[in-house]
Design an enzyme around this catalytic site. Structure first.
Site, mmCIF file in Angstrom:
data_model
loop_
_atom_site.group_PDB
_atom_site.id
_atom_site.type_symbol
_atom_site.label_atom_id
_atom_site.label_comp_id
_atom_site.label_asym_id
_atom_site.label_seq_id
_atom_site.Cartn_x
_atom_site.Cartn_y
_atom_site.Cartn_z
ATOM 1 C CG HIS A 104 27.346 61.277 -4.291
ATOM 2 N ND1 HIS A 104 28.304 62.262 -4.343
ATOM 3 C CD2 HIS A 104 26.784 61.236 -5.518
ATOM 4 C CE1 HIS A 104 28.307 62.801 -5.560
ATOM 5 N NE2 HIS A 104 27.386 62.190 -6.293
ATOM 6 C CE LYS A 112 7.811 58.685 3.804
ATOM 7 N NZ LYS A 112 8.625 57.934 4.740
ATOM 8 N NE ARG A 163 22.667 54.708 -8.194
ATOM 9 C CZ ARG A 163 22.910 55.973 -8.496
ATOM 10 N NH1 ARG A 163 23.045 56.347 -9.759
ATOM 11 N NH2 ARG A 163 23.036 56.881 -7.545
ATOM 12 C CG LEU A 202 17.273 60.087 -12.266
ATOM 13 C CD1 LEU A 202 17.478 61.497 -12.808
ATOM 14 C CD2 LEU A 202 16.054 60.059 -11.359
ATOM 15 C CG HIS A 251 23.761 59.278 -3.414
ATOM 16 N ND1 HIS A 251 23.100 60.489 -3.388
ATOM 17 C CD2 HIS A 251 23.878 58.945 -4.737
ATOM 18 C CE1 HIS A 251 22.848 60.873 -4.630
ATOM 19 N NE2 HIS A 251 23.288 59.946 -5.464
ATOM 20 C CG ASP A 298 8.452 54.431 5.189
ATOM 21 O OD1 ASP A 298 9.495 54.542 5.825
ATOM 22 O OD2 ASP A 298 7.682 55.376 4.951
ATOM 23 C CD GLU A 345 26.919 62.236 -13.519
ATOM 24 O OE1 GLU A 345 26.699 61.217 -12.837
ATOM 25 O OE2 GLU A 345 26.095 63.157 -13.645
ATOM 26 C CB SER A 348 4.691 60.781 -5.598
ATOM 27 O OG SER A 348 5.278 61.457 -4.504
ATOM 28 N N GLY A 349 7.985 59.452 -6.695
ATOM 29 C CA GLY A 349 9.179 59.877 -7.421
ATOM 30 C C GLY A 349 9.012 59.481 -8.878
ATOM 31 N NE ARG A 351 28.151 58.164 -7.519
ATOM 32 C CZ ARG A 351 26.929 58.495 -7.925
ATOM 33 N NH1 ARG A 351 25.883 57.985 -7.337
ATOM 34 N NH2 ARG A 351 26.769 59.353 -8.898
ATOM 35 C CB THR A 369 12.758 61.876 -8.566
ATOM 36 O OG1 THR A 369 12.614 60.465 -8.567
ATOM 37 C CG2 THR A 369 12.850 62.393 -9.987
ATOM 38 N N GLY A 375 22.010 63.703 -13.584
ATOM 39 C CA GLY A 375 21.269 63.445 -14.794
ATOM 40 C C GLY A 375 20.890 62.008 -14.982
#
Ligand code: SIN
Length: 526
Positions: free
Chosen positions: A229, A33, A371, A377, A336, A208, A112, A11-12, A275, A41, A47
């Site tokens: 990160h 869970k 990344r 996101l 991260h 999981d 960023e 549920s993100g 990063r 999220t 952002g």
């Protein structure tokens, strides 16, 4: 048994978005869970990147993504990501996400690390993820076609020779197990930062979902690329709270204990280098100069801008006695983001028919070996939308091409009772505390053959998690150990340094391209 055309696990952003969009044409069961709000999220600050301004272009965003990805990005996937970034943002806005605006009522765009241009949309200053989560939870909760099952752990994907047939679940509230029948299932369970003792991720990020898919025969890859990160708050009394990269985008500078802005000598982009470069430079400072941490100096940013643009970080640091308007913030790298994961095509399909993955758990190929900031996101949004677009069509294709698709048998409308877990294989004795500490020390930011072999030895041969765990914690630890083993093996196999994977004993990238390291259970069917 219960029957459902689509099961979404997680549920993100990815799980909520795919569930919400798919619910327009089919019933959805959304399993999570913990509660609907527990996700990675929620904690995302910086952002979401998008090709939005007129000065920007798909080519430029793709270029930045590929440079950060250090030679391993899938160019087709990157092209999809950049091309569909604007549509994805518009979709989020339609579902109620309120991004911060400038005086002209246009989204205010931040900068960023490793981005050539201002292109990061944010919300609530540094609470972008929380705003996205709020809007999507509201939208999902109101939808009549979505049934939400909180405190429910998906413990085993059921398959037959034709693909997914259902999922076994454990419901903590009633302490019961059920099988939900489904021909299509989307895994959107996020990352696994909890494998390491220092992480920006919440408690539930235990990987999981990756292991669930692996156990069902799905292929995993790029697991050795775990992103660290560069900057989390580093105080003995405080949790490792993320200090957003967006602060460096506004002008904050990393300092070592001697007060030297050390990134100047390391990369032409200085504090806004990719990063992996910044995290490794910090680790170098910390190990070679015996410093416990480095600092982030935000004092060049106007005080009112700091408090307005970064209210969450400002308040959180103040709680621990750090006034970021005048004090340097002690920071350290933390685990991260899981760059690798369940291999998917450009529509989130895995190699197991009927099984899809999107968000952090998926490996679409957009991130390569490292990344680009705020592409997570974006990836979750773009690819969740794409999954939702093919589900219906795929189901028809499967039916027409394969005819009848038998579903596993069992009593309908009843709870299943299961025998007690009688596994005889003993897990190794590593406690969760030791496991996370050792992963950090031996498979963390800086690895070498000796450290990786030691972790491999400590882990032994962990068994796959039981479909009938005696507790959530047991299931999580079993999943973490299997994933830890796969990450360790992958890191051993990649005898070079590239992107987020740094081997002291092989400090350079190979000049030729190594094949990606794949992990897959020998499965007779898929
Ligand atoms: C941050 O705000 O620095 C994190 C954003 C990201 O991980 O992309």
């Amino acid at each position: 048994m219960k029957e459902s055309p689509l099961v979404v696990v997680g549920s993100g952003l990815a799980g909520l978005l795919v569930a919400r969009l798919a619910a327009e044409y089919q019933p959805v069961r959304l399993i999570t869970k913990n509660t609907l709000y527990d996700s990675n999220t929620w904690y995302s600050q910086g952002g979401i990147a998008a090709v939005w301004s007129e000065q920007d272009s798909v080519e430029l965003h793709s270029h930045d993504t590929v440079i950060a990805g250090d030679g391993l990005c899938d160019l087709q996937a990157v092209n999809v990501l950049s091309n569909q970034s604007r549509t994805a943002i518009e979709q989020l806005m339609l579902l109620g996400v309120q991004f911060d605006k400038d005086a002209a009522q246009q989204p205010r765009l931040g900068l960023e690390g490793a981005h050539s241009i201002h292109r990061i949309l944010h919300a609530g200053g540094d609470a972008t993820g929380a705003e996205i989560q709020r809007a999507l939870v509201e939208s999902v909760s109101e939808h009549p076609n979505i049934e939400i099952l909180e405190h429910t752990l998906a413990t085993k994907i059921q398959t037959n020779e034709l693909g997914v047939t259902g999922v076994q679940c454990y419901h903590f509230n009633t302490q019961s197990s059920t099988i939900i029948q489904s021909r299509q299932m989307v895994i959107a369970t996020g990352g696994a930062g909890q494998l390491f003792c220092h992480t920006s991720n919440p408690k539930g990020a235990t990987g999981d979902g990756v292991i669930l898919a692996y156990q069902a025969g799905a292929e995993l890859t790029d697991l050795e690329f775990y992103q660290f990160h560069p900057t989390a708050l580093d105080l003995p009394s405080a949790p490792k709270f993320l200090i957003s990269e967006a602060l460096r985008g506004e002008g904050a500078v990393l300092m070592n204990q001697a007060g030297v802005p050390f990134m100047e000598a390391i990369h032409p982009q200085k504090d806004l280098a990719p990063r992996n470069v910044v995290s490794q430079a910090i680790a170098h400072e910390m190990s070679h100069q015996e410093e416990k941490n480095v600092y982030l100096d935000c004092t060049s940013i106007a005080a009112d801008q700091l408090t307005k643009r970064f209210p969450t970080i400002f308040k959180n640091c103040l709680k621990y006695g750090i006034d970021i308007r005048k004090d340097w913030i002690p920071v350290t790298p933390v685990a991260h983001y899981m760059i690798g994961g369940v291999v998917t095509d450009l529509y989130g399909r895995t190699n197991v028919p009927g099984l899809y993955a999107c968000g952090e758990v998926a490996r679409t190929g957009v991130h390569g070996a490292n990344r680009l900031a705020s592409n997570s996101l974006l990836e979750a949004s773009v690819f969740s939308i794409r999954v939702s677009q093919v589900l219906k069509k795929d189901l028809k294709t499967i039916f027409f091409s394969r005819g009848h698709w038998p579903i596993s048998h069992g009593p309908i409308g009843q709870e299943m009772t299961f025998p007690k877990n009688k596994r005889t294989v003993q897990q190794n004795e590593l406690t969760v505390f030791d496991f996370r500490k050792r992963m950090w020390q031996l498979v963390g930011l800086i690895r070498n053959e000796q450290s990786l072999l030691e972790m491999n030895r400590l882990l032994g041969a962990p068994c796959l998690p039981s479909a009938l765990p005696s507790s959530k914690e047991e299931f999580e630890l079993e999943s973490m150990k299997v994933l830890g083993k796969l990450i360790t093996e992958s890191a051993l196999e990649r005898k070079e340094s590239r992107g987020a994977h740094f081997r002291e004993d092989f400090p350079n990238a190979l000049t030729h391209q190594m094949n990606s390291i794949k992990k897959r259970i020998d499965h007779p069917v898929f």
